[in-house]
Write an enzyme that holds these catalytic residues in place. Sequence first.
Site, PDB file in Angstrom:
ATOM      1  N   LYS A  18      -9.046 -27.420  -2.148  1.00  0.00           N
ATOM      2  CA  LYS A  18      -9.384 -27.501  -3.502  1.00  0.00           C
ATOM      3  C   LYS A  18      -8.693 -26.640  -4.653  1.00  0.00           C
ATOM      4  CE  LYS A  18     -13.620 -28.328  -4.053  1.00  0.00           C
ATOM      5  NZ  LYS A  18     -14.455 -27.484  -4.783  1.00  0.00           N
ATOM      6  N   GLY A  19      -9.013 -25.450  -4.021  1.00  0.00           N
ATOM      7  CA  GLY A  19      -8.263 -24.172  -4.710  1.00  0.00           C
ATOM      8  C   GLY A  19      -6.917 -24.204  -5.193  1.00  0.00           C
ATOM      9  N   CYS A 388      -4.995   0.591   1.953  1.00  0.00           N
ATOM     10  CA  CYS A 388      -6.434   1.093   1.572  1.00  0.00           C
ATOM     11  C   CYS A 388      -6.886   1.591   2.769  1.00  0.00           C
ATOM     12  CB  CYS A 388      -7.261   0.007   1.095  1.00  0.00           C
ATOM     13  SG  CYS A 388      -8.809   0.544   0.261  1.00  0.00           S
ATOM     14  N   GLU A 412     -17.041   8.218   6.024  1.00  0.00           N
ATOM     15  CA  GLU A 412     -17.521   6.712   6.280  1.00  0.00           C
ATOM     16  C   GLU A 412     -18.111   6.551   7.591  1.00  0.00           C
ATOM     17  OE1 GLU A 412     -14.859   3.862   5.197  1.00  0.00           O
ATOM     18  OE2 GLU A 412     -16.125   2.354   5.560  1.00  0.00           O
ATOM     19  N   HIS A 519      -4.484  -1.604  -3.345  1.00  0.00           N
ATOM     20  CA  HIS A 519      -4.293  -2.786  -2.373  1.00  0.00           C
ATOM     21  C   HIS A 519      -3.039  -3.488  -3.172  1.00  0.00           C
ATOM     22  CE1 HIS A 519      -7.688  -3.353   0.184  1.00  0.00           C
ATOM     23  NE2 HIS A 519      -8.367  -2.608  -0.760  1.00  0.00           N
ATOM     24  N   GLU A 521      -1.348  -5.995  -2.306  1.00  0.00           N
ATOM     25  CA  GLU A 521      -0.920  -7.537  -1.796  1.00  0.00           C
ATOM     26  C   GLU A 521      -1.774  -8.129  -2.934  1.00  0.00           C
ATOM     27  OE1 GLU A 521      -3.030  -5.145  -0.254  1.00  0.00           O
ATOM     28  OE2 GLU A 521      -4.942  -5.940   0.091  1.00  0.00           O
TER      29      GLU A 521
HETATM   30  N1  GLN Z   1     -13.871   1.468   3.695  1.00  0.00           N
HETATM   31  C1  GLN Z   1     -12.710   2.209   2.932  1.00  0.00           C
HETATM   32  C2  GLN Z   1     -13.457   2.781   1.518  1.00  0.00           C
HETATM   33  O1  GLN Z   1     -14.327   2.327   1.314  1.00  0.00           O
HETATM   34  C3  GLN Z   1     -11.851   1.278   2.676  1.00  0.00           C
HETATM   35  C4  GLN Z   1     -11.852   0.320   1.807  1.00  0.00           C
HETATM   36  C5  GLN Z   1     -10.899  -0.810   1.904  1.00  0.00           C
HETATM   37  O2  GLN Z   1      -9.879  -0.903   2.633  1.00  0.00           O
HETATM   38  N2  GLN Z   1     -10.903  -1.883   0.965  1.00  0.00           N
HETATM   39  O3  GLN Z   1     -13.033   3.736   1.134  1.00  0.00           O
END
Ligand code: GLN
Length: 550
Positions: A18-19, A388, A412, A519, A521
């Site tokens: 649909k998108g 990222c 993290e 990002h 992309e």
């Molecule tokens: N987990 C990583 C952060 O929060 C990378 C996040 C991601 O790839 N969008 O910085």
Amino acid sequence: MATKYIFVAGGVMSGVGKGVTTASVGTILHSMGYEVSCVKIDPYINVDAGTMNPLEHGETFVTNDGTECDQDIGNYERFLNRNLAKVNYMTTGSVYLSVINRERNLEYKGKCVEVVPHIPLEVISRIKKAAATDKADFLLIEIGGTVGEYQNMLFLEAVRMMKLADPGNVMLLLVSYLPIPRTIGEMKTKPTQGAVRTLNAAGLQPDLIIARSEVPVDAPRKEKISVFCNVKPQDVISAPDVESIYDIPLNFEKEGLGERVLSHFAMRRKKVRDLRAWRRFVAKSHAGRGKVRIGIVGKYFETGEFSLMDSYISVIEAIKHAAWDIGKSPEIVWLSAGDYEKNPRALRELREFSGIIVPGGFGSRGVEGKIAAIRFCRENKIPYFGLCFGMQLAVIEFARNVCRIKGATSREFEKGAEHPVIDVMESQKDKLRAKEYGGTMRLGAYPCKLRSGTLAHDTYKKSAISERHRHRYEVNPQYVMKLSEGGLKFSGVSPDHSLMEIAELPKTKHPFFLGTQFHPELQSRPLAPHPLFVAFLKAASMRRLLRSRA
Ligand code: GLN
């Protein structure tokens, strides 16, 4: 001209595209000379898509203004080649939140606030705001889910109210599915008839039906749908499965969809634009000669119960746009980071690829496998592109194995890490402490400065860029000096030099080894592929050439 509102609802079942159908209707109307924009309505209680698991809901797309939204917003941006924003996206949760906040602020002046009409009225006011903000001649509004679901009833109610108030400027499209059960071997229209009855029960009649099916819908079947569903036969548009989503607008053009929409509103095509550029792009997409084999290393790839295509749709589309742009045809293979942890010899399979990507990600599962893959790419000169998370892990790998910082990691994964080369961003600390997770990452477009004489600068061919972000962690400033001395170049930095946005190895050391904290992309478009993806694909295709000559 008053904005024309075109609602798109789905019938029979979900997952029939649909998108991309909505986006393709937009492409057609835009090619007829009109300003087109889109709104996506998600029927979830989640206030935005940022808190949803990408494996269940698909990728979280991020707009320039930092809205975490449904992947369909990405489809609209790609098909319409325009930037969208917060006004273009709503969920049930966000609508209720606004109404409840307004009630708490006494804005309803003592009235009883009710689900109907107050919720649909909020929906309508948001739709009108989007039309005004985007100066749209046509606003397409896609209602998530399928008609008959309890979840999207209030949105259909909004359509009914808008149609009642302004029938001449509102249109309803039903994207339905016509199954061909194997045992019957014939296309069946009954489920679509049922979907239309359900719409009728909600006080709505579709003006046009887009009939999705494996094969084209023939004339007798169009007649049948017309009679039973109360639309003209020419308003039944055949939408068979196609090889590439980008073919869909061309099929709609053949079916005369644009003319049918214009005739509904008693309008005419303006002769200022056409589909020529799109057609050229589609021709290129089918003409790629020679494969580029791109491996994407991730943690989710073991179970196979979900659609990875949906979870990484922007990465996949960006690879396609860039590959087609250089005349190649892309092959995308999912590689499981877990395998590399269990069996390091499995890393050798990376040699079979033209290039490797580690995309965005969260959490520690699979991380050691991804780092091992990045090391293998660095040491064996396999083109590597980190998006990222993929950039952060490349920095960790470099810190450990080149700068000899033992135990280098990200905060993290290890709160009390001795060498957190990737650390929580200063601006994120309070948010994490207060457990404020929704919509609080570093989100959306930020400017970035490129250092001259770097791969990044040579690729973008300019010194100031703007890219979209979604993260909480960053390269720890305390390690920047050490990493740079070791040979890692931070070729892109925030304008105040505090944040490292791009890390790369010099061309003399590696054909392509680059990671971005943002990002890229998210900004790749069919008619404007992203320069970094093009550069990566070029390097990847070179490797392929060298290998096959050897
Ligand atoms: N987990 C990583 C952060 O929060 C990378 C996040 C991601 O790839 N969008 O910085």
